[in-house]
Design a protein around this motif. Structure first.
Motif, PDB file in Angstrom:
ATOM      1  N   GLU A 115      30.896  52.772 114.584  1.00 40.54           N
ATOM      2  CA  GLU A 115      30.273  51.688 113.833  1.00 40.54           C
ATOM      3  C   GLU A 115      31.363  50.716 113.377  1.00 40.54           C
TER       4      GLU A 115
ATOM      5  N   PHE B 256      20.989  47.618 110.405  1.00 39.41           N
ATOM      6  CA  PHE B 256      21.488  47.022 111.636  1.00 39.41           C
ATOM      7  C   PHE B 256      22.937  47.464 111.732  1.00 39.41           C
ATOM      8  N   SER B 257      23.234  48.364 112.659  1.00 38.99           N
ATOM      9  CA  SER B 257      24.545  48.979 112.778  1.00 38.99           C
ATOM     10  C   SER B 257      25.186  48.542 114.094  1.00 38.99           C
ATOM     11  N   THR B 258      26.222  47.721 113.990  1.00 39.70           N
ATOM     12  CA  THR B 258      26.936  47.247 115.174  1.00 39.70           C
ATOM     13  C   THR B 258      27.931  48.319 115.599  1.00 39.70           C
TER      14      THR B 258
ATOM     15  N   ILE C  48      24.007  46.848 119.190  1.00 37.83           N
ATOM     16  CA  ILE C  48      23.473  47.013 117.839  1.00 37.83           C
ATOM     17  C   ILE C  48      22.406  48.095 117.857  1.00 37.83           C
TER      18      ILE C  48
ATOM     19  N   SER D 102      19.368  49.411 115.669  1.00 37.27           N
ATOM     20  CA  SER D 102      18.438  49.115 114.581  1.00 37.27           C
ATOM     21  C   SER D 102      17.856  50.458 114.160  1.00 37.27           C
TER      22      SER D 102
ATOM     23  N   TRP E 146      17.889  50.300 120.096  1.00 37.84           N
ATOM     24  CA  TRP E 146      19.192  49.692 120.342  1.00 37.84           C
ATOM     25  C   TRP E 146      19.198  48.828 121.588  1.00 37.84           C
TER      26      TRP E 146
ATOM     27  N   ILE F 114      26.772  39.532 120.475  1.00 41.13           N
ATOM     28  CA  ILE F 114      26.495  39.923 119.090  1.00 41.13           C
ATOM     29  C   ILE F 114      26.821  38.753 118.165  1.00 41.13           C
TER      30      ILE F 114
ATOM     31  N   TYR G 101      26.600  40.032 112.437  1.00 43.03           N
ATOM     32  CA  TYR G 101      26.604  41.483 112.626  1.00 43.03           C
ATOM     33  C   TYR G 101      27.958  42.028 113.068  1.00 43.03           C
TER      34      TYR G 101
END
Length: 178
Positions: free
Chosen positions: A110, A125-127, A144, A146, A163, A172, A176
């Motif tokens: 992450e 929302f994790s990039t 990303i 979600s 994702w 991206i 984010y």
């Protein structure tokens, strides 16, 4: 009479052997600390799928993170180049990806997180960046995740992960990234 005593002794001996076998069985792991906070749940998700080549993943922990009927949803193109989504249960993900992760090595890290919470639900929302080895300097992929989560008053549950990988067409957004 001798036969009854012999039967009782044999039964007691059998129970004793069975009790000794049960004593040597490994107790189930306690994963509760992995899901006490939103942060620990997300960190556990990334850590459980990550590992060097030939390192088995802790699929029991992986399954523990998800609420019953949770879905993992991959967005992307099929072989014909058409956009699609693929719905999986956690067990499907293990079946479809587990062997590949071990054979190739895979680390998903992450690099940014945007979290919205309301009541007992959260959306993250994790990039991420993906690597084949912890020693790799450049990621082979970014995207990303979600992640929708539910807090039941005791722990966080992953309800869905949806994702999409970054592409030339869909880079991206700065929002984010770090």
């Amino acid at each position: 009479m001798k036969r009854s005593v012999l039967l009782i002794l044999l039964t007691l001996f059998t129970f004793q052997i069975h009790a000794q076998e049960n004593d040597t069985e490994e107790e189930p792991k306690d994963y509760s600390a992995n899901v006490l906070t939103l942060d620990s749940t997300i960190k556990s998700l990334y850590s459980v799928i990550s590992g060097e080549k030939d390192v088995e993943r802790d699929w029991e922990l992986f399954k523990f993170l998800f609420r019953k009927d949770a879905k993992l949803i991959a967005a992307g193109k099929n072989k014909e180049g058409e956009l699609q989504v693929q719905y999986m249960k956690p067990a499907d993900y293990i079946k479809n990806s587990g062997k590949w992760l071990v054979e190739n090595g895979f680390f998903e890290k992450e690099i940014n997180r945007v979290t919205d919470k309301f009541g007992n639900m959260a959306h993250v929302f994790s990039t991420y960046e993906s690597f084949f080895s912890e020693d790799d300097e450049k990621p082979f992929m970014r995207g990303i995740n979600s992640i929708q989560l539910f807090y039941d008053g005791k722990r966080w549950w992953i309800v869905n992960i949806y994702w999409q990988q970054e592409s030339k067409k869909h880079t991206i957004p700065e929002t984010y990234l770090n």
